[in-house]
Design a protein around this motif. Structure first.
Motif, PDB file in Angstrom:
ATOM      1  N   PRO A  83     -26.352 -11.941 -28.901  1.00  0.00           N
ATOM      2  CA  PRO A  83     -24.925 -12.232 -29.060  1.00  0.00           C
ATOM      3  C   PRO A  83     -24.327 -12.720 -27.744  1.00  0.00           C
ATOM      4  O   PRO A  83     -24.795 -12.347 -26.663  1.00  0.00           O
ATOM      5  CB  PRO A  83     -24.324 -10.881 -29.471  1.00  0.00           C
ATOM      6  N   PRO A  84     -23.293 -13.554 -27.800  1.00  0.00           N
ATOM      7  CA  PRO A  84     -22.654 -14.036 -26.567  1.00  0.00           C
ATOM      8  C   PRO A  84     -22.026 -12.898 -25.779  1.00  0.00           C
ATOM      9  O   PRO A  84     -21.696 -11.833 -26.326  1.00  0.00           O
ATOM     10  CB  PRO A  84     -21.588 -15.010 -27.071  1.00  0.00           C
ATOM     11  N   TYR A  85     -21.837 -13.125 -24.486  1.00  0.00           N
ATOM     12  CA  TYR A  85     -21.139 -12.189 -23.602  1.00  0.00           C
ATOM     13  C   TYR A  85     -19.721 -11.965 -24.124  1.00  0.00           C
ATOM     14  O   TYR A  85     -19.087 -12.917 -24.604  1.00  0.00           O
ATOM     15  CB  TYR A  85     -21.112 -12.780 -22.182  1.00  0.00           C
ATOM     16  N   PRO A  86     -19.176 -10.740 -24.130  1.00  0.00           N
ATOM     17  CA  PRO A  86     -19.685  -9.534 -23.470  1.00  0.00           C
ATOM     18  C   PRO A  86     -20.445  -8.594 -24.400  1.00  0.00           C
ATOM     19  O   PRO A  86     -20.623  -7.422 -24.082  1.00  0.00           O
ATOM     20  CB  PRO A  86     -18.406  -8.866 -22.977  1.00  0.00           C
ATOM     21  N   GLY A  87     -20.891  -9.087 -25.556  1.00  0.00           N
ATOM     22  CA  GLY A  87     -21.569  -8.219 -26.513  1.00  0.00           C
ATOM     23  C   GLY A  87     -23.069  -8.356 -26.482  1.00  0.00           C
ATOM     24  O   GLY A  87     -23.741  -8.133 -27.492  1.00  0.00           O
ATOM     25  N   ALA A  88     -23.642  -8.748 -25.317  1.00  0.00           N
ATOM     26  CA  ALA A  88     -25.074  -9.005 -25.232  1.00  0.00           C
ATOM     27  C   ALA A  88     -25.895  -7.761 -25.562  1.00  0.00           C
ATOM     28  O   ALA A  88     -25.508  -6.628 -25.258  1.00  0.00           O
ATOM     29  CB  ALA A  88     -25.430  -9.503 -23.831  1.00  0.00           C
ATOM     30  N   SER A  89     -27.057  -7.979 -26.198  1.00  0.00           N
ATOM     31  CA  SER A  89     -27.987  -6.880 -26.480  1.00  0.00           C
ATOM     32  C   SER A  89     -28.618  -6.398 -25.180  1.00  0.00           C
ATOM     33  O   SER A  89     -28.717  -7.140 -24.197  1.00  0.00           O
ATOM     34  CB  SER A  89     -29.080  -7.349 -27.439  1.00  0.00           C
ATOM     35  N   CYS A  90     -29.074  -5.161 -25.175  1.00  0.00           N
ATOM     36  CA  CYS A  90     -29.708  -4.586 -23.984  1.00  0.00           C
ATOM     37  C   CYS A  90     -31.217  -4.803 -24.072  1.00  0.00           C
ATOM     38  O   CYS A  90     -31.880  -4.325 -25.005  1.00  0.00           O
ATOM     39  CB  CYS A  90     -29.391  -3.095 -23.896  1.00  0.00           C
ATOM     40  N   LEU A 121     -27.498   2.245 -14.787  1.00  0.00           N
ATOM     41  CA  LEU A 121     -27.066   1.784 -16.101  1.00  0.00           C
ATOM     42  C   LEU A 121     -26.176   0.547 -15.947  1.00  0.00           C
ATOM     43  O   LEU A 121     -25.256   0.529 -15.129  1.00  0.00           O
ATOM     44  CB  LEU A 121     -26.295   2.900 -16.802  1.00  0.00           C
ATOM     45  N   LEU A 122     -26.460  -0.495 -16.716  1.00  0.00           N
ATOM     46  CA  LEU A 122     -25.706  -1.744 -16.618  1.00  0.00           C
ATOM     47  C   LEU A 122     -24.454  -1.668 -17.489  1.00  0.00           C
ATOM     48  O   LEU A 122     -24.484  -1.118 -18.597  1.00  0.00           O
ATOM     49  CB  LEU A 122     -26.565  -2.924 -17.064  1.00  0.00           C
ATOM     50  N   HIS A 123     -23.356  -2.253 -16.985  1.00  0.00           N
ATOM     51  CA  HIS A 123     -22.096  -2.270 -17.721  1.00  0.00           C
ATOM     52  C   HIS A 123     -21.734  -3.703 -18.085  1.00  0.00           C
ATOM     53  O   HIS A 123     -21.579  -4.559 -17.214  1.00  0.00           O
ATOM     54  CB  HIS A 123     -20.978  -1.644 -16.887  1.00  0.00           C
ATOM     55  N   ASN A 124     -21.626  -3.983 -19.401  1.00  0.00           N
ATOM     56  CA  ASN A 124     -21.313  -5.329 -19.896  1.00  0.00           C
ATOM     57  C   ASN A 124     -22.162  -6.384 -19.185  1.00  0.00           C
ATOM     58  O   ASN A 124     -21.628  -7.326 -18.565  1.00  0.00           O
ATOM     59  CB  ASN A 124     -19.830  -5.651 -19.697  1.00  0.00           C
ATOM     60  N   PRO A 125     -23.485  -6.284 -19.271  1.00  0.00           N
ATOM     61  CA  PRO A 125     -24.325  -7.231 -18.527  1.00  0.00           C
ATOM     62  C   PRO A 125     -24.292  -8.629 -19.127  1.00  0.00           C
ATOM     63  O   PRO A 125     -24.198  -8.795 -20.352  1.00  0.00           O
ATOM     64  CB  PRO A 125     -25.723  -6.616 -18.652  1.00  0.00           C
ATOM     65  N   GLY A 126     -24.369  -9.642 -18.255  1.00  0.00           N
ATOM     66  CA  GLY A 126     -24.535 -11.012 -18.696  1.00  0.00           C
ATOM     67  C   GLY A 126     -26.010 -11.367 -18.754  1.00  0.00           C
ATOM     68  O   GLY A 126     -26.869 -10.601 -18.305  1.00  0.00           O
TER      69      GLY A 126
END
Length: 606
Positions: free
Chosen positions: A174-181, A202-207
């Protein structure tokens, strides 16, 4: 066939004679059908850009993530690539968690190593610049737009300097900011409370960014910090979830359907808001049509008597009266479907994260059938009973068109005698039609409940995108949705207030003329008609704030699965102002029809 032609001709002739009322009917049903159409087609219209992106990038049917330090998982990747039903695959590609600095801003990223050659599955579509090369980085398009970074801009990734060589889109995430981990460290999307800190690593809202394989591995401090991603293409994409269920294992797998759902999450929020707005508008449309139908029946009494006197049966008369509203409903449904389909793309901008545009949403037969059924249902529900009752009335009584005898209520008469003339007349006007008063209270309560929710959602969006749930572009789209809902809701509520006042003036024309003959001034009659609407409006406004608005917001929150505790309620002063403001607006809207109704010639009416 001759009876059908007769019914249609009589209905069309009456609509032409009463153009203003027909326009009000059309507007009431059109508001509901347009909003309902928007809600129904919005999801499909928003999904089209994702499908365009999926086609342009040879998007995967299943995305598999494995951690490098676990040999068993890496071996399973090879087995999945050769599993039954898999036709093509790409990867595994190394992925490392990192921090990107650009344009004075810092953001967590997931850096994926890719080949310079095109992949058979999931080859990101470059929208600006070129694909990966040594020392160059390609940014996911929505992420690049959020940072304000373009081609040739310098960035720092993992302490090393890189240059942006391209911007691309993908259907594998999914596009940023909803990217999968896709990193082993883990990710958190959305807002983080100010009083809480994220765990280390832990990453927060990663691009998402792409590098060459060599550059990606050079950023990893050790092999165990890497994770790997593999993309699978299946013989039957619709069996993606079944394939995941059969594969099992400890690896993370995501199907293209779940990616689609995440990518169109904004459209789903918009759809829910519009559908709830459509049902609210539908209730207002039923109220408006009910009052308008009763008013027109009172105004058509002599015509009904004439139709019956020349041989029309009660069934024929009822069919003529019902046909008028069904014709308007069909026109409103057609116009609502057209406007809704053409407007949907304006509320579903694909944004930078997808290619293609929403275009003109294709109307499915189910959407057309549902919208048409709702329009016809609203017309039938509001019209059938009063039309049949009018058709069954006495022919002689209808031709005489005598005044409707008032209901005598001793305590009400005793109370009203102590009031000023305008309030005395207003109280007796309201008492003549108690069901209409209840309908007026209900319509104002529905309107104010909708405004209450709009105040809540507007305050919530005011805290975005700083909270991280939506980007600025997404906030703009949702504000457009709220604007559409607000404008249509207020317009239909205004029509409702005018219609109720007009129907009241028509129904009380004999009583008003008699009051004037006995000494009441036109100003007193006008004030009485307006006051008869303002008093129910005050009660409706209070009920609309509580419990109406509170319950409506709770229902929306339950449907969307949101956390109502994170959304602050409107300030008390807004709710306090909303009640008298509603009464003032109703007074202004009803003044014109009340003025016209209060100045009809007394002798002609009597």
């Amino acid at each position: 066939m001759s009876h059908i032609v007769l019914v249609v001709r009589l209905a069309l002739r009456d609509l032409r004679r009463r153009r203003t009322e027909a326009a009000l009917l059309l507007l009431a049903v059109l508001a509901a059908t347009t909003t309902l159409t928007l809600g129904l087609v919005l999801r499909d219209a928003a999904a089209d850009p994702y499908r365009s992106t999926r086609s342009a990038t040879d998007g995967p049917d299943v995305v598999v993530v494995a951690v490098a330090g676990q040999a068993g998982d890496l071996a399973e990747l090879g087995e999945l690539a050769a599993a039954s039903g898999v036709t093509e695959h790409s990867g595994p590609y190394p992925v490392i968690a990192g921090t990107l600095k650009a344009s004075g801003r810092t953001s967590d990223v997931q850096a994926m190593g890719r080949d310079a050659a095109a992949a058979a599955v999931d080859q990101p579509e470059v929208t600006r610049g070129s694909w990966v090369s040594d020392g160059g980085v390609v940014l996911e398009a929505a992420f690049a737009d959020s940072l304000g970074v373009g081609v040739s801009d310098p960035v720092t990734l993992g302490g090393r300097s890189f240059r942006v060589v391209g911007v691309a889109v993908t259907a594998a995430m999914p596009p940023y900011p909803g990217a999968s981990c896709i990193v082993s460290a883990g990710c958190v999307n959305g807002a983080v409370p100010d009083d809480r800190d994220l765990p280390a690593g832990l990453l927060h809202n990663p691009g998402l960014v792409w590098l060459t394989r060599a550059d990606a591995r050079s950023l990893a401090p050790d092999r165990g910090s890497l994770s790997y991603v593999m993309n699978l293409k299946l013989a039957d994409p619709d069996e993606a979830q079944a394939f995941v269920d059969r594969a099992g294992g400890a690896m993370t797998m995501q199907t293209w359907e779940s990616i689609l759902a995440d990518a169109t999450d904004l459209a789903r929020d918009s759809q829910i808001l519009l559908l709830i707005g459509a049902w609210l508008l539908g209730l207002l449309a039923v109220a408006s049509l009910s009052v308008l139908v009763h008013g027109r029946m009172a105004d058509q009494t002599r015509r009904i008597g004439l139709l019956k006197a020349v041989g029309g049966t009660p069934g024929l008369v009822a069919a003529v009266l019902l046909a008028e509203y069904l014709l308007v409903a069909v026109v409103a449904a057609t116009a609502g479907l057209t406007i809704g389909a053409l407007t949907a793309p304006l509320l579903t901008e694909s944004g930078a994260g997808l290619v293609g545009s929403a275009g003109v949403a294709s109307l499915t037969w189910s959407t057309i059938g549902l919208v048409t059924a709702v329009a016809l249902g609203v017309a039938v529900v509001a019209t059938a009973v009063p039309a049949w009752r009018a058709a069954r009335s006495s022919t002689v009584g209808a031709l005489a068109d005598a005044a409707r005898p008032p209901r005598r209520t001793g305590w009400l008469i005793g109370l009203s005698t102590w009031l000023p003339v305008p309030l005395l007349l207003a109280l007796r006007v309201a008492a003549r039609r108690p069901r209409r008063v209840v309908l007026g209270v209900a319509s104002i309560a529905v309107t104010v409940s909708g405004l209450y929710v709009l105040l809540v959602l507007n305050a919530f969006l005011g805290g975005q995108p700083a909270a991280g749930a939506y980007t600025e572009a997404q906030v703009a789209v949702l504000r457009h949705v709220l604007l559409v809902w607000t404008v249509v809701l207020l317009c239909l509520a205004a029509v409702n207030a005018v219609v109720i006042t007009w129907a009241t003036a028509v129904d009380n024309r004999h009583a008003s003329a008699l009051a004037r003959a006995l000494g009441a001034t036109p100003q007193a009659v006008t004030a009485a008609l307006a006051t008869a609407q303002v008093l129910p409006a005050l009660l409706g406004a209070v009920l609309g704030v509580f419990p109406g608005g509170f319950l409506l917001f709770a229902a929306i929150n339950a449907i969307t699965g949101g956390d109502g505790d994170k959304v602050s309620l409107p300030p008390s002063w807004q709710l306090i102002v909303l009640v008298p403001a509603t009464a003032l607006v109703v007074a202004a809207l009803t003044s014109v029809p009340a003025h016209l109704g209060g100045r009809r010639p007394v002798t002609a009416t009597l």
